[in-house]
Design a protein around this motif. Structure first.
Motif, PDB file in Angstrom:
ATOM      1  N   ASP A 109       0.973  -1.230   0.145  1.00 47.56           N
ATOM      2  CA  ASP A 109       0.117   0.026   0.175  1.00 47.56           C
ATOM      3  C   ASP A 109       0.892   1.139   0.064  1.00 47.56           C
ATOM      4  N   PRO A 110       1.083   1.967  -1.082  1.00 49.57           N
ATOM      5  CA  PRO A 110       2.193   2.991  -1.375  1.00 49.57           C
ATOM      6  C   PRO A 110       1.695   4.339  -0.604  1.00 49.57           C
ATOM      7  N   VAL A 111       1.773   4.347   0.387  1.00 50.09           N
ATOM      8  CA  VAL A 111       1.363   5.554   1.153  1.00 50.09           C
ATOM      9  C   VAL A 111       2.344   6.872   0.920  1.00 50.09           C
ATOM     10  N   MET A 112       2.173   7.868   0.048  1.00 47.31           N
ATOM     11  CA  MET A 112       3.126   8.609  -0.565  1.00 47.31           C
ATOM     12  C   MET A 112       2.604   9.890  -0.306  1.00 47.31           C
ATOM     13  N   VAL A 113       1.346  10.206  -0.498  1.00 43.93           N
ATOM     14  CA  VAL A 113       0.526  11.430  -0.216  1.00 43.93           C
ATOM     15  C   VAL A 113      -0.344  11.743   0.684  1.00 43.93           C
ATOM     16  N   ALA A 114      -0.275  12.743   1.699  1.00 44.23           N
ATOM     17  CA  ALA A 114      -0.868  13.090   2.608  1.00 44.23           C
ATOM     18  C   ALA A 114      -2.339  13.484   2.020  1.00 44.23           C
ATOM     19  N   ASN A 143      -4.083   4.821  -4.276  1.00 40.61           N
ATOM     20  CA  ASN A 143      -5.372   5.885  -4.452  1.00 40.61           C
ATOM     21  C   ASN A 143      -4.973   6.393  -5.770  1.00 40.61           C
ATOM     22  N   ILE A 144      -6.021   7.388  -6.017  1.00 43.29           N
ATOM     23  CA  ILE A 144      -5.538   8.261  -7.225  1.00 43.29           C
ATOM     24  C   ILE A 144      -4.315   9.145  -7.020  1.00 43.29           C
ATOM     25  N   ASP A 145      -4.067   9.679  -5.871  1.00 45.71           N
ATOM     26  CA  ASP A 145      -2.803  10.819  -5.656  1.00 45.71           C
ATOM     27  C   ASP A 145      -1.885   9.618  -5.830  1.00 45.71           C
ATOM     28  N   GLU A 146      -1.525   8.757  -5.394  1.00 47.25           N
ATOM     29  CA  GLU A 146      -0.301   7.821  -5.411  1.00 47.25           C
ATOM     30  C   GLU A 146      -0.068   7.309  -6.538  1.00 47.25           C
ATOM     31  N   ALA A 147      -1.151   6.927  -7.395  1.00 45.83           N
ATOM     32  CA  ALA A 147      -1.060   6.527  -8.859  1.00 45.83           C
ATOM     33  C   ALA A 147      -0.538   7.439  -9.688  1.00 45.83           C
ATOM     34  N   ALA A 148      -0.949   8.787  -9.465  1.00 48.27           N
ATOM     35  CA  ALA A 148      -0.381   9.814 -10.152  1.00 48.27           C
ATOM     36  C   ALA A 148       1.142  10.164 -10.024  1.00 48.27           C
ATOM     37  N   VAL A 149       1.741   9.944  -8.836  1.00 50.75           N
ATOM     38  CA  VAL A 149       2.960  10.045  -8.810  1.00 50.75           C
ATOM     39  C   VAL A 149       3.716   8.806  -9.406  1.00 50.75           C
ATOM     40  N   LEU A 150       3.162   7.539  -8.993  1.00 57.13           N
ATOM     41  CA  LEU A 150       3.955   6.599  -9.812  1.00 57.13           C
ATOM     42  C   LEU A 150       3.843   6.394 -11.332  1.00 57.13           C
ATOM     43  N   ASP A 159     -11.049   7.502 -17.498  1.00 55.35           N
ATOM     44  CA  ASP A 159     -10.129   7.331 -18.552  1.00 55.35           C
ATOM     45  C   ASP A 159      -8.732   7.463 -18.079  1.00 55.35           C
ATOM     46  N   ASP A 160      -8.514   8.443 -17.144  1.00 58.15           N
ATOM     47  CA  ASP A 160      -7.173   8.598 -16.945  1.00 58.15           C
ATOM     48  C   ASP A 160      -6.604   7.362 -15.954  1.00 58.15           C
ATOM     49  N   MET A 161      -7.571   6.971 -15.032  1.00 57.04           N
ATOM     50  CA  MET A 161      -7.126   5.673 -14.111  1.00 57.04           C
ATOM     51  C   MET A 161      -6.736   4.635 -14.982  1.00 57.04           C
ATOM     52  N   TYR A 162      -7.382   4.372 -16.112  1.00 59.38           N
ATOM     53  CA  TYR A 162      -7.054   3.130 -17.143  1.00 59.38           C
ATOM     54  C   TYR A 162      -5.689   3.413 -17.551  1.00 59.38           C
ATOM     55  N   ILE A 163      -5.421   4.382 -17.991  1.00 58.00           N
ATOM     56  CA  ILE A 163      -4.025   4.993 -18.447  1.00 58.00           C
ATOM     57  C   ILE A 163      -2.877   4.755 -17.409  1.00 58.00           C
ATOM     58  N   ALA A 164      -3.217   5.364 -16.121  1.00 60.57           N
ATOM     59  CA  ALA A 164      -2.314   5.211 -15.038  1.00 60.57           C
ATOM     60  C   ALA A 164      -2.026   3.617 -14.610  1.00 60.57           C
ATOM     61  N   GLY A 165      -3.120   2.965 -14.630  1.00 60.15           N
ATOM     62  CA  GLY A 165      -2.870   1.558 -14.232  1.00 60.15           C
ATOM     63  C   GLY A 165      -2.129   0.689 -15.038  1.00 60.15           C
ATOM     64  N   GLU A 166      -2.189   1.053 -16.337  1.00 57.79           N
ATOM     65  CA  GLU A 166      -1.375   0.435 -17.370  1.00 57.79           C
ATOM     66  C   GLU A 166       0.095   0.773 -17.198  1.00 57.79           C
ATOM     67  N   LEU A 178      -6.245  -0.024  -8.424  1.00 59.97           N
ATOM     68  CA  LEU A 178      -6.279   1.657  -8.272  1.00 59.97           C
ATOM     69  C   LEU A 178      -7.501   1.847  -7.702  1.00 59.97           C
ATOM     70  N   LYS A 179      -7.543   2.699  -6.763  1.00 58.19           N
ATOM     71  CA  LYS A 179      -8.631   3.066  -5.947  1.00 58.19           C
ATOM     72  C   LYS A 179      -9.099   4.325  -6.525  1.00 58.19           C
ATOM     73  N   GLY A 180     -10.431   4.589  -6.674  1.00 56.96           N
ATOM     74  CA  GLY A 180     -10.950   5.711  -7.318  1.00 56.96           C
ATOM     75  C   GLY A 180     -11.648   6.604  -6.141  1.00 56.96           C
ATOM     76  N   GLY A 181     -11.412   6.450  -4.984  1.00 59.07           N
ATOM     77  CA  GLY A 181     -12.415   7.210  -3.927  1.00 59.07           C
ATOM     78  C   GLY A 181     -12.031   8.701  -4.073  1.00 59.07           C
ATOM     79  N   HIS A 182     -10.714   9.348  -4.467  1.00 59.05           N
ATOM     80  CA  HIS A 182     -10.657  10.669  -4.547  1.00 59.05           C
ATOM     81  C   HIS A 182     -11.130  11.248  -5.865  1.00 59.05           C
ATOM     82  N   LEU A 183     -11.657  10.570  -6.881  1.00 61.58           N
ATOM     83  CA  LEU A 183     -12.256  11.219  -7.918  1.00 61.58           C
ATOM     84  C   LEU A 183     -13.656  12.102  -7.574  1.00 61.58           C
ATOM     85  N   GLN A 184     -13.992  13.136  -8.179  1.00 60.48           N
ATOM     86  CA  GLN A 184     -15.131  13.880  -7.765  1.00 60.48           C
ATOM     87  C   GLN A 184     -16.456  13.072  -8.410  1.00 60.48           C
TER      88      GLN A 184
END
Length: 288
Positions: A109-114, A143-150, A159-166, A178-184
């Motif tokens: 669980d890559p905890v990277m962003v508060a 989560n979304i923020d951690e995936a954005a870093v990676l 759609d961005d989540m699909y790209i990030a996951g790949e 990839l958890k999408g709880g932070h999306l609006q």
């Protein structure tokens, strides 16, 4: 006395949370609520409550290494969860020490962003995680923020989540949730990218509550618990999400502290599971 039973053992390698909502405390609660025997390795000592982290005291790398070794030499787990690793050196210590022992399912669980949006790890640590830890894991749960870093990209849509996951898969990850709880959005969508190239989508209604402290720790620990209970990966992910959703729902109406409250990990606890003990030869026979 002849050994007749054995517990499903789950280990957590993570930081402390004295407020009881996240970190090792959430991991142990989750393991216990799901019938597993919990062991733990402390990596950091944050001073925190429900209102935030006030300070963090480091645990010596040697002490972390010795904790892992002494536990694995005696109480070997069926699955291991790794939480926040805040330095590149700590990544090296964990990876190198675990490599000394037989392979066991490893959940990261890559905890990277508060929750405030502030980065908790430096670029050098992220680079070491990508190079050395991610390729060793069986599942990474950003989560979304951690995936954005990676993935090195902004994520603002499904759609961005699909790209990030790949992209994260291409870093060497075996499986990605990839958890999408932070999306609006009124709907929570999570995507599971499996090691066969398939993407599984899971949807649930978002629960409007301030009691979400430790949600990521709880989910990764729940998945670890089900893997320790010999669930296949996809089944463990589905069961882990179900448990976490119910833990949130059953803790929505409870006031704990003045900030972001915890989940209700013990809404329906299971008894500690006792499986039949198998000798090494019996285990080999079973695995054939």
């Amino acid at each position: 006395m002849q050994k007749e039973y054995i517990y499903p053992i789950a280990m957590t390698i993570a930081g402390f949370d004295g407020s009881g909502g996240a970190g090792i405390q959430a991991d142990i609660k989750t393991f216990s609520a799901l019938g597993c025997f919990a062991t733990s390795v402390l990596t950091a000592l944050p001073i925190q409550n429900t209102q935030g982290v006030q300070a963090i005291y480091a645990i010596p790398d040697r002490a972390i290494q010795e904790q892992i070794r002494v536990l694995l030499s005696d109480i070997f787990p069926k699955a291991i969860k790794i939480g926040m690793v805040h330095t590149a050196t700590l990544v090296d210590v964990i990876v190198e020490t675990l490599s000394e022992y037989p392979k066991v399912p490893l959940i990261f669980d890559p905890v990277m962003v508060a929750s405030s949006g502030h980065r908790l790890v430096q670029d050098a640590t992220v680079a070491t995680i990508v190079e050395k830890l991610i390729p060793k894991t069986d599942l990474i749960t950003p989560n979304i923020d951690e995936a954005a870093v990676l993935a090195e990209m902004k994520i603002s849509s499904l759609d961005d989540m699909y790209i990030a996951g790949e992209r994260i898969l291409k870093l060497g990850a075996t499986n990605v949730l990839l958890k999408g709880g932070h999306l609006q959005s009124s709907t929570l969508t999570s995507l599971y990218f499996d090691n066969q190239g398939k993407v599984h989508s899971y949807e649930s209604a978002k629960l409007e509550t301030n009691n979400l402290h430790g949600t990521g720790c709880t989910l990764s620990s729940a998945i670890t618990s089900f893997l320790a209970r010999d669930f296949p990966m996809e089944s463990a992910i589905v069961a882990g999400q179900c448990y976490t959703y119910k833990a949130i729902k059953n803790g929505m109406d409870v006031l704990t502290g003045k900030g972001r409250g915890p989940l209700n990990h013990f809404f329906d606890p299971e008894k500690l599971i006792k499986n039949a003990f198998l000798s090494e030869s019996e285990q080999d026979q079973k695995n054939r």
